[in-house]
Design a protein around this motif. Structure first.
Motif, short mmCIF file in Angstrom:
data_model
loop_
_atom_site.label_atom_id
_atom_site.label_comp_id
_atom_site.label_asym_id
_atom_site.label_seq_id
_atom_site.Cartn_x
_atom_site.Cartn_y
_atom_site.Cartn_z
N VAL A 482 -7.24 6.07 1.53
CA VAL A 482 -5.93 5.29 1.49
C VAL A 482 -6.11 4.87 2.63
O VAL A 482 -5.09 3.22 2.23
N LYS A 483 -6.10 4.60 3.61
CA LYS A 483 -6.07 3.92 4.35
C LYS A 483 -5.81 2.32 4.32
O LYS A 483 -5.95 1.12 4.81
N ALA A 484 -7.92 2.23 4.20
CA ALA A 484 -8.43 1.12 4.07
C ALA A 484 -7.51 0.43 2.86
O ALA A 484 -7.73 -0.53 3.12
N PHE A 485 -7.53 1.10 1.45
CA PHE A 485 -7.04 0.01 0.91
C PHE A 485 -5.65 -0.67 1.02
O PHE A 485 -5.28 -1.58 0.02
N GLN A 486 -4.85 0.31 1.87
CA GLN A 486 -3.53 -0.18 1.86
C GLN A 486 -3.67 -1.34 2.27
O GLN A 486 -2.68 -2.33 2.60
N GLN A 487 -4.50 -1.67 3.45
CA GLN A 487 -4.32 -2.59 4.33
C GLN A 487 -5.21 -4.21 3.51
O GLN A 487 -5.04 -5.04 2.94
N SER A 488 -6.40 -3.59 2.44
CA SER A 488 -6.91 -4.41 2.08
C SER A 488 -6.04 -5.39 0.63
O SER A 488 -5.09 -4.61 0.06
N LYS A 489 -5.95 -6.85 1.00
CA LYS A 489 -4.78 -7.25 -0.50
C LYS A 489 -6.16 -8.25 -0.65
O LYS A 489 -7.03 -9.13 -0.26
N SER A 491 -7.33 -10.76 -4.53
CA SER A 491 -6.83 -10.73 -5.89
C SER A 491 -8.03 -10.69 -7.02
O SER A 491 -7.28 -10.40 -8.10
N ASN A 492 -8.71 -9.76 -6.90
CA ASN A 492 -10.10 -9.40 -7.25
C ASN A 492 -10.07 -8.10 -8.21
O ASN A 492 -10.28 -7.66 -9.23
N PHE A 493 -8.77 -7.08 -7.69
CA PHE A 493 -8.82 -5.68 -7.79
C PHE A 493 -8.05 -5.17 -7.38
O PHE A 493 -7.09 -5.89 -5.99
N GLN A 494 -7.46 -3.87 -7.45
CA GLN A 494 -6.26 -3.16 -7.01
C GLN A 494 -6.51 -1.50 -7.34
O GLN A 494 -7.16 -1.44 -7.94
N VAL A 495 -6.35 -1.12 -5.44
CA VAL A 495 -6.13 0.21 -5.58
C VAL A 495 -4.75 0.89 -5.47
O VAL A 495 -4.32 0.87 -4.56
N GLN A 496 -4.69 1.82 -6.10
CA GLN A 496 -3.78 3.08 -5.97
C GLN A 496 -4.07 4.64 -5.79
O GLN A 496 -5.03 4.64 -6.93
N THR A 497 -3.50 5.54 -5.07
CA THR A 497 -4.02 6.67 -4.84
C THR A 497 -3.48 7.29 -6.66
O THR A 497 -2.49 6.07 -7.38
#
Lengths: 546, 546
Positions: A482-489, A491-497
């Motif tokens: 969760v932490k890692a994906f909150q920081q990564s931005k 345009s190729n992908f989007q991660v939601q919980t």
């Protein structure tokens, strides 16, 4: 025993009695198809799954219903036999062919169109299902609401006009408002026809007359006059089907014959729904194998429209079938894990015939010449029999503990839900380690694996070309992810919980609901692409990608 | 001759030749249903009728195609025989069963769902149609677009890797990007499998090996490696269907065998569409009976999606089938009025066998043992034969004048339009004497008659419970009626001229278009109410209300 429209009426009261007096009822259905679209539902909630099944599967038709009624055999002292070697049962099995048809007298019957899935009917034919017999001899049905309308319309056609008991009297169609208005150019024809009918009724030696009519409108006028008059009590009126020579055939009939005709017409037309009504009224334990889809079809086709939410469906089922048992759910019992290679009906039936289970002895009471339908897998009548057989063995094995399995149905192809309860509420398990990922349509399984590589092995459930659910096998890594994906931005992908995704989805719920019904393309189930195939693989739990 | 998936490939080139060399082609189709909803279209325009048919009928399936190719017989001098007594023809008739199926090698084939109308299949069964045969043995098809995708996917599976001609060489899957990435835990399995395959290829005495795979993912990896490598040229790989013991079966195969396999797979999969493509390519006269619906289904199922407007459809048909003849249209020729009781195919065929027509002599070249399919009305192969027979008689009768019937198709159940032209534009006749009436749902036919009583007899076409078209029989009263209704203001009804109604409708057109596709209830064709029945009566032109 095969039951079709030709032997349904004569066997109906026996079946009714058997249902009333048996100990439990097993059933199975064959359908004209399973689903219009892939469910792609590895992370469905129960509510979502119910909604998907309602949307994707309910336009198919239930075309065969196998009914097996089991009754424990009583010994001479009137006690049920429970000797050391085995329990013994009497069993009545009926294999109903179900198809809509118009009876001769019910011109207002429904015409029905339904969906067929090519692979489903090809599968059934390869297992000996006889579609010619189905289409030619299937038994009709009506839902509760349709039955109500049908009985109302019948009331008119079969009404007995008690105020005018003399069938031989003249009728005056011009001074009584109950008769239709006769347009002037048809008056001669109508008057002449009524004189003929009157003479016919007075002539004891004549049993039938034919009346020529020059148009359907004249025929309609005559029908309406007969229906409104006392003639309705003593005439049986039909139209010749000969296309060129259009005429009405009028027969004399007694009131008793007319009443008998009426009853037979009701039994034929309400048809198989009467059997389901008997089962509902019996309150007997009802057993099936992987029941959910069968139940939904049974309710929709023969009783009521399906409610929109699963909780309403739960309440409805609890009311209709308060004692449900599912042999697939029982076979998935933790302690059985080593015994069953899988929980298919065939496997379950094979295993319960051997140790540690005790075989039972069954006398197939009504197994006559037509063994075909009763001995072939995927004939509903055979499947209902082996379902009931397996359940009887399970009840011997579990004794009163069998009640712990009551009203629990297996649910397939959801990663973390194996069954649902009809009695209790069904909580969705913790999905903190599940993520919804959107990406470019060029992405493949390996790209997703790469994206999550820092958090160990994953389970991937493709939703479509550009999104998937991804679950971490190592649940404890969820917080890091969760932490890692909150920081990564990117345009190729989007991660939601999973929680975020559900929240955003319910905001868009109305919009999606609109989309569901604009389904121009429901007719063709798009070929699984490479991606969808890999989803299916994961969904079927045969393999998991690291 | 019945053609199914088992004898399609072997008969294909003969059929191709017969189409190329015949004088004209007659065809007929059987469908899984006709319409989802009643058309209620007594005052449709051609455009509206086309749109309704596209919306209401195209989810049904074309399940049987009868093809009869007629060729005038030549005498010894090489001239076609035209002696005094009769023309003589050779005829080849093929009765194709059409149903989607997956060939073993084409896992990416389409699954198809389609609509079935209960009365339609019951009718077909009562005329001897064999649905078991259809579902088990029907021939596949692909549209042009589907064929394109299929051939592309096949290209991959059957590619010949000319750069590496030595099939016995080792392949290095880790240093060439054309091979899939192998996850580490599968490396041992893959390496071992490749060694086995290599040894197998080097061992001239071995023709087959079996490879155990523990998951579909491993199988997929191996498939991808084989496909990318030179092994693809010399191996035939399939998967065992045995559920418990999952393994791949690998056979040696020559390049020629592989090419033969590929061709056969294409013929099987593109299937019946190839026949339609041959007919299109032949530019031959194509004859049918009441062609419009047949043509729409033939185009939609085997060629292209149907365009949205009739004029686009017209252009498409002109391009595909430039020489159309419709025996129903020919039989409705003014001079024939007394000769044909109706223009049904059966009636037409019966009449053209007698004076003033000259019978023809037909040799059914390929009529072998299976006379069943060729001799029963409503078997497509019989209907196409008698359609072609009737057309041959008509051509003798009309000689060159037959051309005046070209590209004109009958259109049924429109009050003032009897046919449409494929070549020319189709103007809607003057409808100044037609009115659109809205009223309370309690209204009956008599109320409408009353409303128009001042203007003489009317034709009523019910649209639904609360509206109908009403046409004055006496056209000259139209002006009076317009005036009268302009002045009358009632909350019980509203009368618009046909022109006003069309104008208001086209304003609302977008809205209605949206409504058409939100068809939750398309599955059940509601029982005709008393009112709709009277509409049907008028629509079928059997009666007209004063």
């Amino acid at each position: 025993m095969d039951i079709n429209r030709h032997n349904f009426v004569e066997n109906f009261s026996e079946i009714q009695t058997v249902i009333k007096e048996c100990d439990f009822i097993a059933f199975d259905t064959e359908l004209s198809g399973l689903t219009k679209d892939r469910l792609n539902g590895l992370f469905d909630t129960i509510d979502e799954r119910y909604a998907k099944m309602k949307c994707n599967s309910m336009d198919f038709l239930l075309i065969q219903f196998g009914l097996s009624c089991f009754k424990k055999t009583q010994n001479e002292n009137g006690k049920t036999s429970e000797n050391d070697c085995c329990s013994t049962y009497d069993c009545w099995t009926y294999n109903f062919y179900i198809f809509p048809y118009k009876t001769n007298n019910s011109t207002r019957q429904k015409e029905r169109s339904f969906l067929v899935q090519s692979s489903a009917v090809a599968f059934l034919v390869s297992h000996g299902f006889d579609f010619n017999k189905l289409f030619a001899e299937g038994i009709n049905w009506l839902t509760i609401e349709e039955e109500k309308h049908f009985l109302e319309s019948l009331e008119n056609n079969f009404q007995i006009n008690d105020d005018e008991r003399e069938p031989k009297g003249d009728i005056d169609i011009y001074s009584n408002s109950k008769y239709p208005t006769i347009p002037s150019e048809h008056k001669d024809f109508i008057n002449e026809a009524l004189i003929k009918v009157n003479n016919f009724l007075r002539n004891d030696r004549q049993q039938t007359i034919h009346l020529s009519v020059s148009s359907p409108y004249q025929r309609k006028l005559l029908y309406e006059i007969f229906k409104a008059s006392q003639y309705n009590n003593s005439l049986d009126v039909s139209t010749s089907k000969n296309f060129r020579d259009r005429h009405m055939i009028i027969n004399k009939i007694t009131r008793e014959e007319k009443e008998k005709q009426r009853k037979q017409l009701i039994t034929e037309t309400v048809g198989f729904s009467r059997i389901i009504q008997c089962i509902v009224a019996s309150r007997k334990p009802v057993v099936g194998h992987n029941l959910l889809l069968d139940l939904m079809h049974t309710v929709r086709q023969f009783l009521h429209p399906l409610p929109n939410t699963f909780s309403e469906f739960q309440a409805m089922i609890k009311d209709l079938f308060p004692n449900l048992f599912d042999t697939k759910f029982i076979a998935s019992f933790e302690k059985f894990k080593e015994m069953f290679q899988n929980t298919s009906l065939e496997e379950v039936h094979n295993v319960v015939k051997k140790e540690p289970f005790k075989p039972i002895e069954v006398k197939n009471v009504n197994l006559s010449g037509d063994t075909n339908s009763n001995c072939a897998l995927h004939q509903a009548g055979y499947d209902s029999f082996i379902t009931g057989y397996s359940f009887a063995v399970f009840t011997d094995y579990f004794k009163s503990e069998i009640e712990t399995f009551k009203n629990k149905l297996p649910i397939t192809c959801i990663h973390d839900i194996s069954h649902l309860s009809i009695d209790a509420s069904n909580e969705t398990p913790d999905r903190n380690h599940v993520f919804h990922v959107s990406f470019l349509s060029s992405w493949k399984t390996n790209d997703i694996i790469q994206l999550f590589s820092a958090f160990g092995q994953v389970v991937i459930a493709w939703i479509n070309d550009t999104s998937a659910f991804v679950a971490l096998k190592n649940v404890s890594k969820a917080v890091d992810a969760v932490k890692a994906f909150q920081q990564s931005k990117s345009s190729n992908f989007q991660v939601q919980t999973y929680a975020e995704f559900c929240a955003s989805k319910s905001n868009g719920a109305i919009k999606r609901k609109e989309m569901q019904i604009t389904s121009d393309n429901y007719v063709i189930d798009i070929t699984p692409s490479k991606k969808i195939k890999s989803e299916s693989r994961v969904e079927s739990k045969e393999a998991e990608t690291i």
